[in-house]
Each structure stands twice: as C-alpha cells, then as structure tokens.
Design an enzyme around this catalytic site. Structure first.
Site, mmCIF file in Angstrom:
data_model
loop_
_atom_site.group_PDB
_atom_site.id
_atom_site.type_symbol
_atom_site.label_atom_id
_atom_site.label_comp_id
_atom_site.label_asym_id
_atom_site.label_seq_id
_atom_site.Cartn_x
_atom_site.Cartn_y
_atom_site.Cartn_z
ATOM 1 N N PHE A 119 52.273 41.012 39.517
ATOM 2 C CA PHE A 119 50.833 40.845 39.713
ATOM 3 C C PHE A 119 50.532 39.349 39.770
ATOM 4 O O PHE A 119 51.362 38.519 39.397
ATOM 5 C CB PHE A 119 50.077 41.498 38.546
ATOM 6 C CG PHE A 119 49.235 42.685 38.941
ATOM 7 C CD1 PHE A 119 49.769 43.707 39.687
ATOM 8 C CD2 PHE A 119 47.910 42.783 38.546
ATOM 9 C CE1 PHE A 119 48.995 44.811 40.034
ATOM 10 C CE2 PHE A 119 47.129 43.866 38.887
ATOM 11 C CZ PHE A 119 47.675 44.887 39.638
ATOM 12 N N GLN A 240 34.145 37.236 37.638
ATOM 13 C CA GLN A 240 35.265 37.247 38.586
ATOM 14 C C GLN A 240 34.931 38.003 39.868
ATOM 15 O O GLN A 240 34.407 39.116 39.827
ATOM 16 C CB GLN A 240 36.487 37.908 37.941
ATOM 17 C CG GLN A 240 37.713 37.917 38.833
ATOM 18 C CD GLN A 240 38.941 38.402 38.097
ATOM 19 O OE1 GLN A 240 39.167 39.610 37.995
ATOM 20 N NE2 GLN A 240 39.727 37.480 37.567
ATOM 21 N N HIS A 242 36.854 39.670 42.821
ATOM 22 C CA HIS A 242 38.192 40.120 43.218
ATOM 23 C C HIS A 242 38.396 39.788 44.687
ATOM 24 O O HIS A 242 37.534 40.066 45.517
ATOM 25 C CB HIS A 242 38.325 41.628 42.991
ATOM 26 C CG HIS A 242 39.740 42.119 43.014
ATOM 27 N ND1 HIS A 242 40.495 42.128 44.168
ATOM 28 C CD2 HIS A 242 40.547 42.606 42.035
ATOM 29 C CE1 HIS A 242 41.699 42.609 43.891
ATOM 30 N NE2 HIS A 242 41.753 42.896 42.604
ATOM 31 N N LEU A 252 37.452 48.482 45.928
ATOM 32 C CA LEU A 252 38.585 47.642 45.560
ATOM 33 C C LEU A 252 39.884 48.050 46.241
ATOM 34 O O LEU A 252 40.208 49.227 46.349
ATOM 35 C CB LEU A 252 38.787 47.702 44.042
ATOM 36 C CG LEU A 252 39.572 46.546 43.441
ATOM 37 C CD1 LEU A 252 38.808 45.247 43.630
ATOM 38 C CD2 LEU A 252 39.796 46.800 41.963
ATOM 39 N N GLU A 255 45.279 44.613 43.450
ATOM 40 C CA GLU A 255 46.223 43.500 43.517
ATOM 41 C C GLU A 255 47.654 44.017 43.610
ATOM 42 O O GLU A 255 48.555 43.322 44.071
ATOM 43 C CB GLU A 255 46.057 42.652 42.256
ATOM 44 C CG GLU A 255 46.668 41.292 42.305
ATOM 45 C CD GLU A 255 46.148 40.443 41.149
ATOM 46 O OE1 GLU A 255 46.989 39.870 40.443
ATOM 47 O OE2 GLU A 255 44.923 40.369 40.962
ATOM 48 N N ARG A 286 43.404 35.235 40.698
ATOM 49 C CA ARG A 286 42.350 35.824 41.525
ATOM 50 C C ARG A 286 41.302 34.824 41.992
ATOM 51 O O ARG A 286 40.825 34.901 43.125
ATOM 52 C CB ARG A 286 41.669 36.967 40.757
ATOM 53 C CG ARG A 286 42.537 38.188 40.659
ATOM 54 C CD ARG A 286 41.859 39.308 39.897
ATOM 55 N NE ARG A 286 42.703 40.496 39.896
ATOM 56 C CZ ARG A 286 42.419 41.611 39.251
ATOM 57 N NH1 ARG A 286 41.314 41.673 38.519
ATOM 58 N NH2 ARG A 286 43.224 42.650 39.305
ATOM 59 N N HIS A 353 33.479 41.723 40.624
ATOM 60 C CA HIS A 353 34.437 42.646 40.021
ATOM 61 C C HIS A 353 34.404 42.725 38.497
ATOM 62 O O HIS A 353 34.424 43.809 37.927
ATOM 63 C CB HIS A 353 35.843 42.246 40.478
ATOM 64 C CG HIS A 353 36.940 43.133 39.962
ATOM 65 N ND1 HIS A 353 36.967 44.495 40.221
ATOM 66 C CD2 HIS A 353 38.051 42.866 39.225
ATOM 67 C CE1 HIS A 353 38.038 45.024 39.659
ATOM 68 N NE2 HIS A 353 38.699 44.066 39.035
ATOM 69 N N ARG A 398 40.166 36.032 34.523
ATOM 70 C CA ARG A 398 41.072 37.067 34.014
ATOM 71 C C ARG A 398 42.223 37.314 34.976
ATOM 72 O O ARG A 398 42.034 37.383 36.181
ATOM 73 C CB ARG A 398 40.312 38.382 33.801
ATOM 74 C CG ARG A 398 41.228 39.521 33.371
ATOM 75 C CD ARG A 398 40.461 40.794 33.115
ATOM 76 N NE ARG A 398 39.870 41.381 34.300
ATOM 77 C CZ ARG A 398 40.533 42.057 35.240
ATOM 78 N NH1 ARG A 398 41.851 42.193 35.180
ATOM 79 N NH2 ARG A 398 39.882 42.587 36.272
#
Length: 587
Positions: A119, A240, A242, A252, A255, A286, A353, A398
């Site tokens: 990730f 955040q 995304h 979404l 990731e 991100r 997000h 994050r």
C-alpha cells in the site's frame, strides 16, 4: 409528554468497526451494552473499506512494527503523536489475529497465512523490496470485518437500537456525561438512554463536501454532539482527499489497485507519478498522489473531453488477478464509470475521503480537553474511537490501511478501558433534567412551521462552499472567503423549515439535524485551515509552501463557543523506542 428512558452500563453511539469492537469487549465481560445506530449495523461505513488493514505480520516480506511506526510517523508529516502511533502499531498484530480467530475470512497465501499487499507510504523493507503489510480480504476487507464483528455481537447478546439517531449528549453540572437523548427514526419518538459510560464511534463527516467517497450517513454527528457538550475538535484542517475516486462520481477505487500493480497515466500515456515520487511512484502517500493528479489536470494533461481527470490502468494485470483480488473494483467501475478495468483504464480524480482530526482522546479512548501547555483534562464518563476521534495517530495525513487499524485497535482499547472504569464507578450518576430539556429543545426547534428555506437547498449551498474553499489546494484568500460563507450559511440555518411535520419515518427531520451537525464541522475545518500558515500533509497552501516545524509543530484545537482556536504541542516521545525526528518527507 412522558419521555421514555432506558438504563445500561455502557452506551455506544455508532455501529461501525470501532463501536462493534468496543461493544464486543464489553458484552464478553457480561456488561449491559446498548449500541445506537442510525442505520442497520452492517450498513455502517466500515463496510465500504476495501483495501485492507495494516499489521507488520511479515507474511510476505521481512517486516516489524518499528517500520510500520516509522512509515506512520513519516506519513503523518511528523504531526502524529508518536506514543499513540507506537501503541497502534504494536497492538496491530494481536488485533488482526483476534479478528482472524473471530472468523474474518482473510485472503490467504499458498502457505495458509493471511495475504498481505503493498500500500502507499510503506517503506522498502530490509531486503530493499516494497513492504507488503496490508492484510486483505480481496477488496472487501471492511465488509468482511464488519459482518464478523456484528455476528459476534449477536452471539454475545449486545443490545442494538437500530435506526435510532443520536440527538445530544446529556451532562451534569460537573461536566460528566450521563448518556444521550436519541430519536427512534421509525416512530419519531425520543428515547433517553442513561449510561455510566458513553462511547462516541459515529465515524467521519465527509458529507461536508459535494464530491466524496463517504456514505450519506457520514455527517459528523458524534463530533458535533461533542462540540455542543463543550468538547473541542482537534486537527480539523487535515482532511484527506483520496487520489482515486471515480471521476465525477466520487466512489472509491481502492489503493489496493495500485498495490497490485495498477498505475496512473495522463492524456499522453505518461506514468506521471515518476516525476512527483521517483522512488515510490504510484504508491506514494495519498496527499502526494492527490496533489500530483490535480497538478496534471491544471497544467493541461488531463484526460477525457473536458481534460478533467487522469486514468488508472489495470488491464495489464490480467483478468484472473482482477477477478481474484479486485472483484469489487471491477463491479464498481462497470456500474459507476461504465468501463471494464480488465479491458480499459478507469477515469479517476481526488475525492473527499477521510478526517484526520476529530474529538481529542488519549490512547485508551478517554475524551480529553487539551491545553496549550500539553496537559489534558479527562471528560468523566465519555470515550471516543474511530474516525470521529483524534488520538492523533494520523497527524496531517493518513496512510492507506491505517484507518481500519485505527478503529479496531482503539475501539478494542476503549472497550477494555470502559470495563476498568465501570469497576471503579459501578453506580449511575444522578440525571440532570435541565440538560435533558436542553437536548429536547434542539429536537422541538424542528417543529417550527411557516415559510422558510428547504433543508436540501441550504445543504447543497453549504457543501459547494466547502468544496470550493477547503479543497486540495488552499490560499488565504480562498479560505477567508470560505469562513465568511460558512458563517452566512450558519446564519441561514435558523430560517430553515420542514415542510413535513409527520413523525413516522420523517427522513426530512433527520436530514435537518444532520445539516446542523455538518455546518458545525465545516466551520471547524475552514477556520482551523485558515489559521495554519504552512503546508503539511493534506493541508497544502501555495501561499505557504513549506512545512514550518519551528512554529507549527502543534495541534489545532477548535471550540464551538466563540469559534475559538487554541493549540496543543505534538507528543514526539514514543513509549519505548527513540523519537523519529522530523526530516524532509520524500517518496
């Protein structure tokens, strides 16, 4: 009218991963637990988490919790509290194994161990290979975890109040929380739930923005309840975006797609992330990827007839890999983007997000009121966990795979701490009827009739203001205007009226209560963002392009009364290891 009342040892508001994991600890300890949820528990937003949950199990490559901790501190742009981050990364391993033993159907490696994928923001391990620490159940990890926790709570006889809406916390003159006033959506009747302890686990507030990956239920209810009870919110400027939401829709694309080998291209077919993050490329953090996509579009390299998005290429992975590891993404792409990713690329653009900020807590789940000298005052009887809380493990940004981890680790920790609290405080405190009347007045306000602004009209206006004035890139001019516009919207709220005054399943009343919550959250975001004069993590300012550790290594603290801002120093000292000092954040 006689107000219906119920009594429990513990009240949990929110039935996502944090709430259900806490409830399971309590129910297994034979305590009387009430879980209030405005939707059926398995419809909670945890169900939408796709890619996985981070834990340094080292099933694929050599790994340990120290590397996980370093990546999280770096990902937070050094604003995360390092004691809390160490706690989360160490607890990740037993937490994931506990989930496995409870029945979560993780994907498996050939040797039977839990499958782990790479990730964003995961550093190279000791052998120089990309770390892979995100434990996954295909691309439906949140779904698998939420259903398992719900089933275990049913076995443990947790008491669920499904489709009940939390109106306000009830507190006494000493500031202790005594429970909450709720509303049964089906009947429109209020219910007072008295509890020795109350846990807020209501999730995030992504619906403050017009384009978001968040469900319609994510309206910041718990955070707004805390604000009205005199509790501040921390680090609300850090929201955040995304990088890979379906363009024009916001749904979404995990990731995990890039973790499996997918990559981004612009209109020229160029893998542009090589210019922005030469080492990590498409698996950079991100905030880095989101800014890169927006920059590509702004500089004229966007795709499509309006040049307003980029493309996520997956077809080279092959149909078998996509069917095995990314089945949900293929289905979503077909439905919402009209493309089959096994054949053609997916159009993507950043979407609102996740909230890094929220209700301030310590790492055991106690809600605290921070002071500028670094001290904290515990709010008696009140706990918080999950996205609505801010333990500050995410800081300014994050990492993917740490959200499920956050809710599970701190939901579990809060549940265990509530057990200890109840041993020391076995009796109910006396109910404060004046606080109940105050909560009831918030509900009765929506019985006002006459001509006025419709809820939907003001909600649409507000969400557009937030999108235009608190997006990926922010300047003083844009945000100053945003603060004034949110104040105007807040002023208009008193002129909003409901056309439907019926009680049975009156969703218009629920939407009005949610709008009140959203506006409070929106003000916390724009005001905190305006005052932070630097760029850090998800907070990116072209007028203050550099991170300023000398002046801004501190958490913002927003109080609703008087729209007051205060600050609290970052906790840079871990529990058992040496501090990770701030350094340039490159991928």
């Amino acid at each position: 009218m006689t107000l219906a009342r119920r009594r429990f040892d513990a009240l949990i508001i929110g039935a996502g991963g944090a709430g259900l994991n806490a409830a399971l600890q309590l129910a297994n300890a034979n305590l009387r637990v009430a879980v209030v949820s405005k939707v059926f528990p398995t419809r909670s937003h945890t169900v939408a988490a796709q890619g996985g949950v981070n834990a340094a199990l080292a099933n694929v490559f050599e790994d340990n919790w120290h590397w996980h901790m370093f990546d999280t501190v770096k990902g937070s742009d050094y604003l995360g509290d390092q004691d809390a981050i160490e706690f989360m990364c160490r607890e990740a391993i037993p937490t994931v194994y506990e989930l496995e033993h409870n029945g979560v159907p993780f994907s498996r490696l050939d040797d039977g161990k839990i499958y782990q994928r790479a990730f964003g923001g995961q550093s190279q391990n000791f052998g120089g290979a990309q770390a892979a620490r995100t434990c996954a159940a295909a691309d439906r990890t949140g779904h698998a975890i939420l259903h398992t926790l719900y089933q275990q709570n049913i076995r443990a006889r947790t008491h669920f109040f499904d489709e009940y809406f939390g109106i306000d916390l009830i507190r006494d003159e000493e500031g202790a929380i005594l429970g909450a006033l709720t509303l049964e959506i089906e009947t429109g009747e209020p219910l007072l739930i008295e509890a020795k302890t109350t846990l807020l686990a209501t999730g995030g507030g992504g619906q403050v923005f017009r384009t978001t990956s968040n469900a319609h239920i994510n309206t910041g209810d718990g955070m707004a309840m805390a604000l009205r009870a005199g509790v501040p919110l921390m680090d609300m400027e850090f929201f955040q975006f995304h990088p890979t939401g379906i363009a024009g829709r916001g749904m979404l694309i995990t990731e995990g797609v890039r973790g499996e080998g997918g990559y981004l291209i612009n209109k020229d077919g160029e893998r542009f992330m090589e210019r922005y993050a030469p080492n990590a490329k498409d698996l950079a953090s991100r905030d880095v990827v989101s800014r890169a996509i927006v920059t590509e579009v702004k500089e004229g390299r966007g795709c499509g007839p309006n040049a307003d998005h980029v493309l996520l290429k997956v077809d080279h992975l092959g149909e078998d890999i996509i069917a095995k590891r990314l089945p949900g993404i293929r289905e979503s792409s077909k439905i919402f983007a009209g493309v089959d990713p096994a054949v053609e690329p997916i159009p993507v653009f950043p979407t609102a997000h996740y909230m890094m900020g929220g209700i301030p807590t310590d790492r055991l789940g106690h809600v605290v009121i921070p002071s500028s000298d670094g001290s904290e005052e515990i709010v008696p009887g009140l706990f918080a966990a999950g996205e609505c809380a801010c333990v500050s493990v995410h800081g300014a940004n994050r990492l993917g795979g740490n959200s499920l981890l956050d809710i599970l680790v701190f939901g579990r920790a809060a549940g265990q701490q509530i057990i200890n609290h109840l041993k020391e405080n076995p009796e109910h405190r006396a109910m404060d009827e004046s606080s109940v009347e105050q909560a009831m007045s918030r509900l009765s306000r929506w019985e006002e009739t006459g001509e006025g602004i419709p809820v939907r009209e003001l909600r649409d206006e507000f969400r557009k203001v937030m999108e235009d004035h608190a997006g990926v890139f922010r300047t003083d001019e844009i945000m100053s205007e945003g603060v004034e516009k949110v104040k105007e919207v807040r002023e208009k709220l008193k002129d909003v009226r409901l056309g439907d005054q019926s009680k049975i399943f009156n969703t218009a009343r629920i939407e009005a209560l949610e709008l009140e919550n959203l506006i409070d959250i929106g003000m916390a975001i724009v005001l905190s963002a305006l005052e932070r004069k630097e760029s850090r993590g998800a907070h990116s300012r072209p007028d203050y392009t550099e991170r300023d550790d000398e002046n801004w290594m501190k958490h913002s603290v927003y109080f609703k009364e008087g729209d007051r801002l205060d600050y609290k120093p970052v906790q840079t000292k871990p529990l058992t290891v040496e501090t990770f000092p701030p350094k340039p954040r490159v991928y």
